[in-house]
Design a protein around this motif. Sequence first.
Motif, PDB file in Angstrom:
ATOM      1  N   PRO A  37      81.737  53.237  88.901  1.00 14.76           N
ATOM      2  CA  PRO A  37      81.896  52.079  88.006  1.00 14.76           C
ATOM      3  C   PRO A  37      81.386  50.803  88.675  1.00 14.76           C
ATOM      4  O   PRO A  37      81.278  49.763  88.027  1.00 14.76           O
ATOM      5  N   HIS A  38      81.090  50.893  89.945  1.00 12.79           N
ATOM      6  CA  HIS A  38      80.650  49.706  90.697  1.00 12.79           C
ATOM      7  C   HIS A  38      79.156  49.739  90.967  1.00 12.79           C
ATOM      8  O   HIS A  38      78.666  48.967  91.780  1.00 12.79           O
ATOM      9  N   CYS A  47      85.811  50.255  97.219  1.00 17.64           N
ATOM     10  CA  CYS A  47      86.885  50.719  96.353  1.00 17.64           C
ATOM     11  C   CYS A  47      86.983  52.227  96.460  1.00 17.64           C
ATOM     12  O   CYS A  47      85.984  52.932  96.421  1.00 17.64           O
ATOM     13  N   GLY A  49      89.005  53.912  94.373  1.00 17.42           N
ATOM     14  CA  GLY A  49      89.708  54.266  93.149  1.00 17.42           C
ATOM     15  C   GLY A  49      90.856  53.335  92.826  1.00 17.42           C
ATOM     16  O   GLY A  49      91.548  53.518  91.826  1.00 17.42           O
ATOM     17  N   CYS A  51      90.691  50.573  91.609  1.00  7.96           N
ATOM     18  CA  CYS A  51      90.424  49.873  90.350  1.00  7.96           C
ATOM     19  C   CYS A  51      90.947  50.660  89.145  1.00  7.96           C
ATOM     20  O   CYS A  51      90.972  50.150  88.033  1.00  7.96           O
ATOM     21  N   HIS A  56      84.626  57.659  91.925  1.00  8.09           N
ATOM     22  CA  HIS A  56      84.753  57.342  93.349  1.00  8.09           C
ATOM     23  C   HIS A  56      84.616  58.588  94.205  1.00  8.09           C
ATOM     24  O   HIS A  56      85.276  58.732  95.235  1.00  8.09           O
TER      25      HIS A  56
HETATM   26 ZN   LIG Z   1      86.812  51.277  91.897  1.00 11.67          ZN
END
Ligand SMILES: [Zn+2]
Length: 297
Positions: A37-38, A47, A49, A51, A56
């Motif tokens: 997602p990044h 990250c 996970g 978020c 991830h």
């Molecule tokens: Zn994340």
Amino acid sequence: MDSSVHSYALTAALAAARRGLPVFPLSRAKQPAVRSPHHADWPRVPCRGECGRIGHGVYDATTDADAIHTLFAAAPWATGYGIACGRPPHHLIGLDLDVKTGTDALGVFESLLAAHRIVLPPTVVVRTPSGGRHIWLTGRPGHTVPNSAGRLAPGVDVRGTGGYVAGPGSRTLHGAYRLAPRSTRTPAPAPRALLRLLTPPPPTPPPPPPPPSPAHPDHQPPDAPARERRADALVRFVAASRPGERNARLFWAACRAYETGHGPDVAAALVRAAVSTGLPEREAAATVASAARHTPP
Ligand SMILES: [Zn+2]
């Protein structure tokens, strides 16, 4: 995209999860299949996970069937699945015996076990597309096995905490991962002596990199024959070993010496170098003898 390959991988992943192994989908290239997602963020967000979204990699791994369906639905191109190593309840350790680079990692690993009198229990063995093997063992709670490549023995990579192995039923660009004949279904505990080899010693300053060929001018006349210089480099490679890697480095060096035909000349010097690092003489001699048996004349 062949959807039957996708659903086959999903089915195999769900079966692994029922045995307590956390899984996540892999692409044909054996990479985490769910997009991060990044991916568009700059600078990159560190990250794992936190978020709350998926994507991830190994941190997505789960044993929850609904969550596994969600992960695979988000990556319809997934053709395989990874199993996260080092996580409870199994604390999986994957030993990756590679044969791609021409190393006989299977033979090397057997010799390493023999040198340490380690008997491997029947456990999960996965045949890789290249003909190598993944041996799965379980670790212990609170015992971190780090990832490493070639540290245990040449051609033997270790997948521990934070790493993952492709599960049987996965398909990649190079072919399929399958359970080997005689494989068990659940991984067995790693023998204590093997766990010790897999766990590095407390941090010490890094040793100097092994000098593969050119001899140090202080130690060798410039016209020393190449083979003598190589033998000297092997001895220094062993002498620079740290606890935890002494046997593996000694074994590796002895194999190289026997391969090039000067094993008998150099064996005593290798043993002396290993003893100088604190390895008991009997153990060092057994490791060199094992290398001699392992290496074809
Ligand atoms: Zn994340």
